[in-house]
Design an enzyme around this catalytic site. Structure first.
Site, PDB file in Angstrom:
ATOM      1  N   LYS A 195      -8.433   1.014   4.326  1.00 20.96           N
ATOM      2  CA  LYS A 195      -7.981  -0.380   4.309  1.00 20.96           C
ATOM      3  C   LYS A 195      -6.721  -0.544   5.149  1.00 20.96           C
ATOM      4  O   LYS A 195      -5.925   0.388   5.289  1.00 20.96           O
ATOM      5  CB  LYS A 195      -7.739  -0.859   2.876  1.00 20.96           C
ATOM      6  CG  LYS A 195      -6.825   0.033   2.052  1.00 20.96           C
ATOM      7  CD  LYS A 195      -6.835  -0.402   0.593  1.00 20.96           C
ATOM      8  CE  LYS A 195      -6.083   0.557  -0.309  1.00 20.96           C
ATOM      9  NZ  LYS A 195      -6.123   0.152  -1.731  1.00 20.96           N
ATOM     10  N   ASP A 206      -1.988  -2.205  -9.277  1.00 19.37           N
ATOM     11  CA  ASP A 206      -3.434  -2.038  -9.277  1.00 19.37           C
ATOM     12  C   ASP A 206      -3.745  -0.602  -9.685  1.00 19.37           C
ATOM     13  O   ASP A 206      -3.219   0.354  -9.084  1.00 19.37           O
ATOM     14  CB  ASP A 206      -4.022  -2.336  -7.895  1.00 19.37           C
ATOM     15  CG  ASP A 206      -3.996  -3.818  -7.567  1.00 19.37           C
ATOM     16  OD1 ASP A 206      -3.726  -4.628  -8.478  1.00 19.37           O
ATOM     17  OD2 ASP A 206      -4.226  -4.163  -6.398  1.00 19.37           O
ATOM     18  N   ASN A 255       1.809  -4.464  -5.851  1.00 16.94           N
ATOM     19  CA  ASN A 255       1.835  -5.784  -5.218  1.00 16.94           C
ATOM     20  C   ASN A 255       3.139  -6.491  -5.538  1.00 16.94           C
ATOM     21  O   ASN A 255       3.427  -6.788  -6.706  1.00 16.94           O
ATOM     22  CB  ASN A 255       0.645  -6.602  -5.703  1.00 16.94           C
ATOM     23  CG  ASN A 255      -0.679  -5.970  -5.309  1.00 16.94           C
ATOM     24  OD1 ASN A 255      -1.177  -6.194  -4.217  1.00 16.94           O
ATOM     25  ND2 ASN A 255      -1.235  -5.159  -6.193  1.00 16.94           N
ATOM     26  N   LYS A 282       0.833  -1.198   0.000  1.00 16.07           N
ATOM     27  CA  LYS A 282       0.000   0.000   0.000  1.00 16.07           C
ATOM     28  C   LYS A 282       0.877   1.261   0.000  1.00 16.07           C
ATOM     29  O   LYS A 282       0.690   2.164  -0.817  1.00 16.07           O
ATOM     30  CB  LYS A 282      -0.903   0.000   1.231  1.00 16.07           C
ATOM     31  CG  LYS A 282      -1.684  -1.281   1.494  1.00 16.07           C
ATOM     32  CD  LYS A 282      -2.626  -1.639   0.385  1.00 16.07           C
ATOM     33  CE  LYS A 282      -3.580  -2.761   0.784  1.00 16.07           C
ATOM     34  NZ  LYS A 282      -2.945  -4.074   1.024  1.00 16.07           N
ATOM     35  N   ARG A 303     -10.837  -6.176 -12.903  1.00 12.71           N
ATOM     36  CA  ARG A 303     -11.639  -6.967 -11.970  1.00 12.71           C
ATOM     37  C   ARG A 303     -12.858  -6.137 -11.573  1.00 12.71           C
ATOM     38  O   ARG A 303     -12.733  -5.148 -10.851  1.00 12.71           O
ATOM     39  CB  ARG A 303     -10.775  -7.360 -10.770  1.00 12.71           C
ATOM     40  CG  ARG A 303      -9.592  -8.237 -11.185  1.00 12.71           C
ATOM     41  CD  ARG A 303      -8.486  -8.273 -10.178  1.00 12.71           C
ATOM     42  NE  ARG A 303      -7.884  -6.958  -9.981  1.00 12.71           N
ATOM     43  CZ  ARG A 303      -6.948  -6.707  -9.062  1.00 12.71           C
ATOM     44  NH1 ARG A 303      -6.525  -7.679  -8.282  1.00 12.71           N
ATOM     45  NH2 ARG A 303      -6.451  -5.492  -8.952  1.00 12.71           N
ATOM     46  N   ARG A 359     -15.468  -3.652  -3.746  1.00 15.59           N
ATOM     47  CA  ARG A 359     -14.175  -4.256  -4.048  1.00 15.59           C
ATOM     48  C   ARG A 359     -14.223  -5.036  -5.356  1.00 15.59           C
ATOM     49  O   ARG A 359     -15.140  -5.801  -5.596  1.00 15.59           O
ATOM     50  CB  ARG A 359     -13.747  -5.188  -2.910  1.00 15.59           C
ATOM     51  CG  ARG A 359     -13.674  -4.506  -1.556  1.00 15.59           C
ATOM     52  CD  ARG A 359     -13.594  -5.516  -0.434  1.00 15.59           C
ATOM     53  NE  ARG A 359     -14.788  -6.354  -0.363  1.00 15.59           N
ATOM     54  CZ  ARG A 359     -14.929  -7.396   0.438  1.00 15.59           C
ATOM     55  NH1 ARG A 359     -13.928  -7.737   1.240  1.00 15.59           N
ATOM     56  NH2 ARG A 359     -16.041  -8.096   0.437  1.00 15.59           N
ATOM     57  N   ARG A 375      -5.480  -5.001 -12.883  1.00 15.95           N
ATOM     58  CA  ARG A 375      -4.210  -5.593 -12.467  1.00 15.95           C
ATOM     59  C   ARG A 375      -3.292  -5.619 -13.694  1.00 15.95           C
ATOM     60  O   ARG A 375      -3.617  -6.210 -14.715  1.00 15.95           O
ATOM     61  CB  ARG A 375      -4.418  -6.996 -11.913  1.00 15.95           C
ATOM     62  CG  ARG A 375      -3.140  -7.820 -11.741  1.00 15.95           C
ATOM     63  CD  ARG A 375      -2.125  -7.189 -10.774  1.00 15.95           C
ATOM     64  NE  ARG A 375      -2.648  -6.894  -9.471  1.00 15.95           N
ATOM     65  CZ  ARG A 375      -2.728  -7.779  -8.471  1.00 15.95           C
ATOM     66  NH1 ARG A 375      -2.318  -9.018  -8.665  1.00 15.95           N
ATOM     67  NH2 ARG A 375      -3.206  -7.415  -7.295  1.00 15.95           N
ATOM     68  N   GLU A 414      -2.189   0.415  -5.722  1.00 24.30           N
ATOM     69  CA  GLU A 414      -1.337  -0.502  -4.974  1.00 24.30           C
ATOM     70  C   GLU A 414      -0.225  -1.006  -5.886  1.00 24.30           C
ATOM     71  O   GLU A 414      -0.378  -1.064  -7.104  1.00 24.30           O
ATOM     72  CB  GLU A 414      -2.118  -1.712  -4.430  1.00 24.30           C
ATOM     73  CG  GLU A 414      -3.104  -1.380  -3.334  1.00 24.30           C
ATOM     74  CD  GLU A 414      -3.702  -2.625  -2.689  1.00 24.30           C
ATOM     75  OE1 GLU A 414      -3.142  -3.734  -2.869  1.00 24.30           O
ATOM     76  OE2 GLU A 414      -4.737  -2.487  -2.006  1.00 24.30           O
TER      77      GLU A 414
END
Length: 313
Positions: free
Chosen positions: A159, A272, A282, A124, A224, A232, A209, A280
């Site tokens: 979050k 993301d 990842n 994050k 997504r 979400r 993604r 984000e």
């Protein structure tokens, strides 16, 4: 080439979605010897990084996808490459694992992703290195600051910093009757930092993604799409996947972020992106290889393994 992997129990994975499995298939197809480890199998004997490891063979078969050979206690230096693919949370045990893997790295093993960068690049908070690409964001444990941020931006996502898969993500407004208890719970009454971001309405078109290999983006993203009534987009939270080409802004984000990833030894990363905003980065165990491979007839795991073998040789 001997390739080891540290991952969650292979018996419990969903091979239709598991990117670690895609990497194993690709490495096996290239003639690599594969060795399977879980986090608790790794240890240090004085300065030597060692592990209890199983030879493993994999098969793209939903009824019988792996075969383990007899375990042996071996130094990690017996391996050429170790893939660190343990899922978050990044807790104390995860940190110890990165220290062990860093010792193996010092002894000549190629560890992917780089253990120090796994510790440094919180998925994050790492986005704040690229604040010009982000929506308004606040990281704090303070109830007072969070309330002020929510009041300023009206509609906010909050979050935790160490979870994954959409776990404990809340969409909040000042009118939410549960605002107080949510903030108390997610910050542990002011003891845990959380991330708050202005809600990005483009989430209805998907949380994209984007995968990067050694700093270079795969030219397709997996959008997504949140389920009806859901904020979400995470597949683990019921989101639906839709492949799409990268936009100009997606490519701009990748061109800004990619060189930093490459410099930090982050060989395989998932960005993301919602709308035009990076949300984000990842680095621990990014997913979506299998979905993109199916959608566009790709071999992303193969691209990664080829790049690692070329570098190791």
């Amino acid at each position: 080439m001997k390739v080891g992997i540290v991952m969650d129990p292979i018996s419990g994975i969903n091979i239709k979605k598991d990117s670690s499995f895609a990497m194993l298939l690709a490495a096996q197809a290239r003639g690599c010897e594969l060795y399977y480890m879980e986090q608790a199998d790794l240890y240090l004997d004085m300065a030597t990084a060692r592990a209890r490891m199983h030879p493993v063979e994999v098969e793209d078969n939903p009824d019988h996808w792996f075969r383990l050979g007899d375990a042996a206690d071996r130094p990690l230096t017996d391996l050429d490459i170790v893939l660190m693919r343990k899922d978050p949370p990044m807790d104390a045990d995860y940190l110890v694992t990165t220290w062990i893997l860093e010792q193996a790295q010092h002894q000549g093993v190629m560890v992917v992703n780089d253990p120090r960068s796994l510790r440094d690049a919180n998925e994050k908070m790492f986005c704040t290195w690229f604040s010009g690409l982000m929506a308004p964001t606040l990281i704090t444990p303070s109830d007072e600051r969070l309330r002020a941020f929510i009041a300023e931006h009206a509609d906010v996502i909050v979050k935790p910093l160490h979870s994954m898969g959409g776990d404990s993500i809340f969409r909040l407004t000042m009118e939410d009757p549960n605002l107080s208890v949510i903030l108390e719970t997610i910050t542990r009454r002011g003891h845990s930092h959380v991330m708050a971001q202005k809600y990005i309405a483009d989430i209805v078109h998907g949380d994209k993604r984007i995968l990067l290999i050694n700093g270079v983006a795969v030219p397709w993203a997996l959008a997504r799409i949140p389920a009806s009534g859901e904020t979400r987009g995470n597949l683990a939270a019921g989101g639906q996947a839709r492949g799409q080409a990268l936009t100009d802004q997606d490519r701009n984000i990748c061109e800004r972020v990619g060189p930093v990833l490459k410099k930090k030894g982050l060989w395989f990363v998932g960005l993301d992106v919602i709308g035009d905003y990076l949300t984000e980065i990842n680095v621990t165990s990014p997913t979506c290889i299998r979905e993109l491979d199916r959608a566009f007839d790709l071999d992303i795991g193969g691209q990664l393994i080829d790049a690692l073998i070329a570098h190791r040789q």
